[in-house]
Design a protein around this motif. Structure first.
Motif, PDB file in Angstrom:
ATOM      1  N   ALA A  43      74.507 -30.839 -43.445  1.00 22.96           N
ATOM      2  CA  ALA A  43      74.047 -31.418 -41.979  1.00 22.96           C
ATOM      3  C   ALA A  43      72.759 -30.636 -41.223  1.00 22.96           C
ATOM      4  O   ALA A  43      72.462 -31.038 -40.127  1.00 22.96           O
ATOM      5  CB  ALA A  43      75.113 -31.499 -41.138  1.00 22.96           C
ATOM      6  N   GLY A  44      72.211 -29.578 -42.075  1.00 22.74           N
ATOM      7  CA  GLY A  44      71.251 -28.966 -41.507  1.00 22.74           C
ATOM      8  C   GLY A  44      71.539 -27.657 -40.544  1.00 22.74           C
ATOM      9  O   GLY A  44      70.789 -26.953 -39.999  1.00 22.74           O
ATOM     10  N   TYR A  45      72.809 -27.322 -40.310  1.00 24.55           N
ATOM     11  CA  TYR A  45      73.168 -26.102 -39.507  1.00 24.55           C
ATOM     12  C   TYR A  45      73.070 -24.932 -40.417  1.00 24.55           C
ATOM     13  O   TYR A  45      73.272 -25.046 -41.737  1.00 24.55           O
ATOM     14  CB  TYR A  45      74.733 -26.239 -39.272  1.00 24.55           C
ATOM     15  CG  TYR A  45      74.898 -27.368 -38.207  1.00 24.55           C
ATOM     16  CD1 TYR A  45      74.488 -27.214 -37.104  1.00 24.55           C
ATOM     17  CD2 TYR A  45      75.465 -28.443 -38.911  1.00 24.55           C
ATOM     18  CE1 TYR A  45      74.902 -28.226 -36.026  1.00 24.55           C
ATOM     19  CE2 TYR A  45      76.020 -29.188 -37.709  1.00 24.55           C
ATOM     20  CZ  TYR A  45      75.755 -29.376 -36.580  1.00 24.55           C
ATOM     21  OH  TYR A  45      75.902 -30.508 -35.650  1.00 24.55           O
ATOM     22  N   ARG A  46      72.481 -23.850 -39.795  1.00 22.92           N
ATOM     23  CA  ARG A  46      72.031 -22.599 -40.601  1.00 22.92           C
ATOM     24  C   ARG A  46      73.568 -21.818 -40.799  1.00 22.92           C
ATOM     25  O   ARG A  46      74.285 -21.655 -39.658  1.00 22.92           O
ATOM     26  CB  ARG A  46      71.186 -21.754 -39.779  1.00 22.92           C
ATOM     27  CG  ARG A  46      69.507 -22.603 -39.737  1.00 22.92           C
ATOM     28  CD  ARG A  46      68.613 -21.628 -39.225  1.00 22.92           C
ATOM     29  NE  ARG A  46      67.405 -22.351 -39.538  1.00 22.92           N
ATOM     30  CZ  ARG A  46      66.078 -21.893 -39.267  1.00 22.92           C
ATOM     31  NH1 ARG A  46      66.100 -20.589 -38.832  1.00 22.92           N
ATOM     32  NH2 ARG A  46      64.943 -22.135 -39.540  1.00 22.92           N
ATOM     33  N   LEU A  47      73.527 -21.156 -41.936  1.00 24.23           N
ATOM     34  CA  LEU A  47      74.648 -20.120 -42.200  1.00 24.23           C
ATOM     35  C   LEU A  47      74.120 -18.742 -42.415  1.00 24.23           C
ATOM     36  O   LEU A  47      72.880 -18.655 -43.137  1.00 24.23           O
ATOM     37  CB  LEU A  47      75.380 -20.648 -43.014  1.00 24.23           C
ATOM     38  CG  LEU A  47      76.156 -21.954 -43.003  1.00 24.23           C
ATOM     39  CD1 LEU A  47      76.893 -22.509 -44.270  1.00 24.23           C
ATOM     40  CD2 LEU A  47      76.948 -21.988 -42.046  1.00 24.23           C
ATOM     41  N   TYR A  48      74.698 -17.848 -42.094  1.00 29.11           N
ATOM     42  CA  TYR A  48      74.477 -16.396 -42.404  1.00 29.11           C
ATOM     43  C   TYR A  48      75.099 -16.011 -43.649  1.00 29.11           C
ATOM     44  O   TYR A  48      76.312 -15.931 -43.625  1.00 29.11           O
ATOM     45  CB  TYR A  48      74.842 -15.579 -41.329  1.00 29.11           C
ATOM     46  CG  TYR A  48      73.935 -15.634 -40.054  1.00 29.11           C
ATOM     47  CD1 TYR A  48      72.736 -15.168 -39.752  1.00 29.11           C
ATOM     48  CD2 TYR A  48      74.164 -16.543 -38.780  1.00 29.11           C
ATOM     49  CE1 TYR A  48      71.894 -15.057 -38.600  1.00 29.11           C
ATOM     50  CE2 TYR A  48      73.585 -16.942 -37.768  1.00 29.11           C
ATOM     51  CZ  TYR A  48      72.450 -16.144 -37.886  1.00 29.11           C
ATOM     52  OH  TYR A  48      71.639 -16.400 -36.524  1.00 29.11           O
ATOM     53  N   THR A  49      74.626 -15.259 -44.678  1.00 28.42           N
ATOM     54  CA  THR A  49      75.206 -14.826 -45.754  1.00 28.42           C
ATOM     55  C   THR A  49      75.395 -13.341 -45.509  1.00 28.42           C
ATOM     56  O   THR A  49      75.125 -12.762 -44.369  1.00 28.42           O
ATOM     57  CB  THR A  49      73.702 -14.988 -46.897  1.00 28.42           C
ATOM     58  OG1 THR A  49      72.897 -13.749 -46.575  1.00 28.42           O
ATOM     59  CG2 THR A  49      73.269 -16.165 -47.281  1.00 28.42           C
ATOM     60  N   ALA A  50      75.942 -12.694 -46.563  1.00 29.51           N
ATOM     61  CA  ALA A  50      76.451 -11.326 -46.278  1.00 29.51           C
ATOM     62  C   ALA A  50      75.391 -10.320 -45.981  1.00 29.51           C
ATOM     63  O   ALA A  50      75.297  -9.505 -45.383  1.00 29.51           O
ATOM     64  CB  ALA A  50      77.317 -11.135 -47.560  1.00 29.51           C
ATOM     65  N   ASP A  51      74.087 -10.845 -46.654  1.00 28.59           N
ATOM     66  CA  ASP A  51      72.960  -9.803 -46.500  1.00 28.59           C
ATOM     67  C   ASP A  51      72.476 -10.148 -45.092  1.00 28.59           C
ATOM     68  O   ASP A  51      72.000  -9.103 -44.523  1.00 28.59           O
ATOM     69  CB  ASP A  51      71.742 -10.371 -47.546  1.00 28.59           C
ATOM     70  CG  ASP A  51      72.067  -9.801 -48.765  1.00 28.59           C
ATOM     71  OD1 ASP A  51      73.089  -8.796 -49.273  1.00 28.59           O
ATOM     72  OD2 ASP A  51      71.565 -10.109 -49.899  1.00 28.59           O
ATOM     73  N   ASP A  52      72.403 -11.370 -44.719  1.00 28.35           N
ATOM     74  CA  ASP A  52      72.198 -11.582 -43.470  1.00 28.35           C
ATOM     75  C   ASP A  52      73.040 -10.653 -42.364  1.00 28.35           C
ATOM     76  O   ASP A  52      72.353 -10.129 -41.329  1.00 28.35           O
ATOM     77  CB  ASP A  52      72.095 -13.045 -43.119  1.00 28.35           C
ATOM     78  CG  ASP A  52      71.394 -14.023 -43.879  1.00 28.35           C
ATOM     79  OD1 ASP A  52      70.264 -13.341 -44.286  1.00 28.35           O
ATOM     80  OD2 ASP A  52      71.646 -15.157 -44.066  1.00 28.35           O
ATOM     81  N   LEU A  53      74.380 -10.789 -42.753  1.00 29.60           N
ATOM     82  CA  LEU A  53      75.104 -10.159 -41.672  1.00 29.60           C
ATOM     83  C   LEU A  53      74.881  -8.470 -41.717  1.00 29.60           C
ATOM     84  O   LEU A  53      75.046  -7.991 -40.856  1.00 29.60           O
ATOM     85  CB  LEU A  53      76.676 -10.449 -42.219  1.00 29.60           C
ATOM     86  CG  LEU A  53      77.602 -10.270 -40.953  1.00 29.60           C
ATOM     87  CD1 LEU A  53      77.501 -11.220 -40.019  1.00 29.60           C
ATOM     88  CD2 LEU A  53      79.191 -10.419 -41.779  1.00 29.60           C
TER      89      LEU A  53
END
Length: 267
Positions: A43-53
């Protein structure tokens, strides 16, 4: 809450709750390219990965130390940056800030004490500075009587910045004025004369060590000096009749400025 290592990642709301960072801050960091989520949903929503976190966690830690966002970006992304050196410099700034806050805290303590006590001097210091006839209870009595007035607040703010030497200087200035008043009375200086008016203005300047004194307030003070037994005894102890003479020169000075002493009120 999904695990940080889950392939679908974490939403901005979930990261906000986990790290204690506002959603607004996360959006801002995304906009400036400091910490962008790596995944998107269908749907286009951004998600944070483990590296992002992990990157976000480091940002939060560095921000807690007081580093600015530009400096944090350099620490994270510029391999040439001396990270320990940057943190040591920040530690120095934090120590300086703590020192400033400690001085501010000490100043606030003195201000509170001055509002509550009036004089930040021991009884022994008061006697040594103001003389053996000084009553240490007078400051407490004055607070009880005038503590709600603007003049007491002004007096307390001046008192908070004074130690024994500053009070000795004030007493010396007041003593010099008392001597000048007595000498002028002895010399027959007439109320309303230029010399008398200069002494009236000098009194207002000297009295500003306690709080600003308007001419109308000075008229009221002159009346009190004459009528109050303690004040009258002080001035008449310097020269017989000095309290009355002082009241007369204050009244004459007030008239010269269009003030009727008979109707003057404490402002």
């Amino acid at each position: 809450m999904p695990d940080a290592t889950a392939p679908d990642g974490l939403t901005v709301g979930q990261v906000s709750a986990r790290l204690g960072v506002t959603v607004r801050a996360l959006h801002h960091w995304d906009e400036i390219g400091l910490a962008r989520p790596s995944l998107r949903t269908a749907a286009g929503y951004r998600l944070y990965t483990a590296d992002d976190l992990e990157r976000l966690h480091r940002i939060v830690v560095y921000r807690e130390t007081g580093l600015g966002l530009d400096r944090i970006r350099a620490v994270l992304d510029d391999s040439a940056v001396d990270v320990p050196g940057a943190l040591r410099a920040q530690r120095t700034q934090v120590a300086e800030r703590i020192d400033r806050l400690q001085r501010l805290s000490t100043g606030l303590d003195r201000m509170i004490d001055a509002h509550e006590r009036g004089l930040l001097l021991t009884v022994e210091q008061q006697t040594a500075i103001f003389g053996p006839r000084w009553n240490p209870d007078w400051a407490a009595e004055a607070r009880q009587r005038y503590g709600a007035t603007a003049q007491w607040q002004q007096y307390a703010e001046r008192s908070a910045s004074r130690g024994p030497q500053e009070w000795r200087d004030v007493v010396g200035t007041v003593t010099d004025l008392d001597r000048a008043l007595a000498d002028a009375m002895d010399a027959g200086v007439a109320p309303g004369s230029p010399e008398a008016n200069r002494l009236v203005e000098r009194h207002r300047e000297v009295f500003a060590a306690y709080f600003p004194l308007t001419r109308q307030m000075q008229v009221c003070l002159g009346r009190m000096y004459e009528a109050d037994p303690a004040f009258a005894a002080h001035y008449d102890g310097i020269r017989a009749g000095l309290a009355t003479w002082f009241r007369r020169i204050v009244d004459a000075g007030a008239r010269a400025h269009g003030i009727d002493p008979d109707t003057a009120t404490w402002e």
